[in-house]
Motif scaffolding. Structure first.
Motif, PDB file in Angstrom:
ATOM      1  N   PRO A 156       0.821  -1.214   0.000  1.00  0.00           N
ATOM      2  CA  PRO A 156       0.000   0.000   0.000  1.00  0.00           C
ATOM      3  C   PRO A 156       0.855   1.265   0.000  1.00  0.00           C
ATOM      4  CG  PRO A 156      -0.112  -1.073   2.143  1.00  0.00           C
ATOM      5  CD  PRO A 156       0.616  -2.009   1.211  1.00  0.00           C
ATOM      6  N   LEU A 157       2.026   1.194   0.609  1.00  0.00           N
ATOM      7  CA  LEU A 157       2.927   2.341   0.655  1.00  0.00           C
ATOM      8  C   LEU A 157       3.360   2.777  -0.741  1.00  0.00           C
ATOM      9  CD1 LEU A 157       4.492   4.227   2.583  1.00  0.00           C
ATOM     10  CD2 LEU A 157       6.347   2.549   2.550  1.00  0.00           C
ATOM     11  N   HIS A 209      -5.871   3.227   2.624  1.00  0.00           N
ATOM     12  CA  HIS A 209      -6.258   4.444   3.342  1.00  0.00           C
ATOM     13  C   HIS A 209      -5.073   4.907   4.179  1.00  0.00           C
ATOM     14  CE1 HIS A 209      -6.680   1.545   6.554  1.00  0.00           C
ATOM     15  NE2 HIS A 209      -6.870   2.513   7.418  1.00  0.00           N
ATOM     16  N   ASP A 210      -5.075   6.187   4.513  1.00  0.00           N
ATOM     17  CA  ASP A 210      -3.986   6.750   5.313  1.00  0.00           C
ATOM     18  C   ASP A 210      -4.185   6.424   6.786  1.00  0.00           C
ATOM     19  OD1 ASP A 210      -2.490   7.928   3.248  1.00  0.00           O
ATOM     20  OD2 ASP A 210      -3.841   9.654   3.203  1.00  0.00           O
ATOM     21  N   PRO A 225       0.196   4.674   4.637  1.00  0.00           N
ATOM     22  CA  PRO A 225      -0.900   3.993   3.945  1.00  0.00           C
ATOM     23  C   PRO A 225      -0.974   2.512   4.324  1.00  0.00           C
ATOM     24  CG  PRO A 225       0.408   5.300   2.415  1.00  0.00           C
ATOM     25  CD  PRO A 225       1.149   5.282   3.707  1.00  0.00           C
ATOM     26  N   ARG A 226      -2.202   2.026   4.494  1.00  0.00           N
ATOM     27  CA  ARG A 226      -2.447   0.622   4.824  1.00  0.00           C
ATOM     28  C   ARG A 226      -3.701   0.160   4.086  1.00  0.00           C
ATOM     29  NH1 ARG A 226       1.993   0.940   6.160  1.00  0.00           N
ATOM     30  NH2 ARG A 226       2.939   0.657   8.187  1.00  0.00           N
ATOM     31  N   TYR A 227      -3.831  -1.165   3.943  1.00  0.00           N
ATOM     32  CA  TYR A 227      -5.061  -1.718   3.383  1.00  0.00           C
ATOM     33  C   TYR A 227      -6.135  -1.720   4.464  1.00  0.00           C
ATOM     34  CZ  TYR A 227      -2.248  -3.392  -0.555  1.00  0.00           C
ATOM     35  OH  TYR A 227      -1.424  -3.466  -1.640  1.00  0.00           O
ATOM     36  N   ALA A 228      -7.348  -1.259   4.107  1.00  0.00           N
ATOM     37  CA  ALA A 228      -8.447  -1.199   5.062  1.00  0.00           C
ATOM     38  C   ALA A 228      -9.263  -2.485   5.079  1.00  0.00           C
ATOM     39  CB  ALA A 228      -9.363  -0.022   4.732  1.00  0.00           C
ATOM     40  N   THR A 229      -9.290  -3.206   3.945  1.00  0.00           N
ATOM     41  CA  THR A 229     -10.151  -4.381   3.829  1.00  0.00           C
ATOM     42  C   THR A 229      -9.305  -5.628   3.613  1.00  0.00           C
ATOM     43  OG1 THR A 229     -11.886  -3.007   2.860  1.00  0.00           O
ATOM     44  CG2 THR A 229     -12.080  -5.397   2.546  1.00  0.00           C
ATOM     45  N   ARG A 230      -9.615  -6.663   4.387  1.00  0.00           N
ATOM     46  CA  ARG A 230      -8.925  -7.956   4.270  1.00  0.00           C
ATOM     47  C   ARG A 230      -9.983  -9.047   4.195  1.00  0.00           C
ATOM     48  NH1 ARG A 230      -3.815 -10.206   7.304  1.00  0.00           N
ATOM     49  NH2 ARG A 230      -4.247 -12.432   7.308  1.00  0.00           N
ATOM     50  N   VAL A 246      -4.468  -3.650  -4.962  1.00  0.00           N
ATOM     51  CA  VAL A 246      -4.967  -4.962  -4.542  1.00  0.00           C
ATOM     52  C   VAL A 246      -3.770  -5.882  -4.318  1.00  0.00           C
ATOM     53  CG1 VAL A 246      -6.354  -6.978  -5.205  1.00  0.00           C
ATOM     54  CG2 VAL A 246      -7.107  -4.679  -5.855  1.00  0.00           C
ATOM     55  N   TYR A 247      -3.752  -6.552  -3.175  1.00  0.00           N
ATOM     56  CA  TYR A 247      -2.700  -7.509  -2.869  1.00  0.00           C
ATOM     57  C   TYR A 247      -3.347  -8.821  -2.446  1.00  0.00           C
ATOM     58  CZ  TYR A 247       1.210  -9.695  -0.333  1.00  0.00           C
ATOM     59  OH  TYR A 247       2.180 -10.573   0.115  1.00  0.00           O
TER      60      TYR A 247
END
Length: 196
Positions: free
Chosen positions: A136-137, A160-161, A166-171, A142-143
């Motif tokens: 995300p950085l 999202h910040d 930055p990080r992924y919000a949904t897993r 999508v990962y």
């Protein structure tokens, strides 16, 4: 001595270029795969083994059956590189437009539609921890992670910040045998190889 932010950034950039030059000088003299993260050089000493390579091949074929013709599930070189962040990674599969591949040198990670990793038996934290932070950085939206050790995985989306960057919000987690959606395409995960 005080280091001004510009000096610190210049020092970080110099260190990144030195690591990159070192890896290029190695040029296939050492086995395994090298990447550059915020912590430094990551070396996965083990060459990919059968289940890893077969999983990569199955996923590539399944994706390319459902994606438009102008996209590819690329498994070769070059790396993706974000020099300002000091990160150079090599996803097992990069979903990218043919047109975005026509560049000299490394791919811009912001042109990837998705990055897919098949977890290495010898260094699983690289895929489950370091890349969850790095992707995300550098702007990979999508990962998807497939883990032949456990027959499970996850798809991470919605950058999202946060105070830590930055990080992924949904897993969305899955187990082998379920259908999985990577970006806009749903593929089956049945019959994917497992580590013995």
């Amino acid at each position: 001595m005080t280091i001004a932010p510009d000096d610190a950034q210049q020092g970080a950039s110099h260190l990144y270029r030195a690591m990159r030059d070192f890896l290029q000088s190695m040029d296939d003299t050492l086995p395994g795969k090298f990447e550059i993260t915020k912590e430094g050089i990551v070396h996965d000493m083990m060459a990919p083994i059968g289940p890893h390579e077969l999983t990569t091949l199955h996923l590539r074929r399944r994706l390319e059956k459902v994606m438009p013709e102008d996209l590819v599930a690329h498994t070769g070189t070059p790396d993706v590189e974000a020099e300002p962040e000091g990160i150079m990674r090599h996803p097992d599969i990069m979903v990218i437009a043919w047109a975005d591949m026509e560049v000299p040198g490394s791919f811009d990670p912001r042109t990837l539609i998705a990055a897919i990793e098949v977890v290495s038996r010898s260094n699983p934290d690289n895929d489950w921890v370091s890349k969850v932070r790095d992707y995300p950085l550098i702007g990979i939206p999508v990962y998807a992670i497939f883990d032949p050790r456990t027959g499970e995985g996850a798809v991470l989306t919605d950058i999202h910040d946060t105070p830590d960057g930055p990080r992924y919000a949904t897993r969305k987690e899955f187990v082998y045998g379920e259908d999985v959606t990577v970006a806009d395409w749903t593929i089956p995960t049945d019959d994917l190889p497992r580590y013995g």
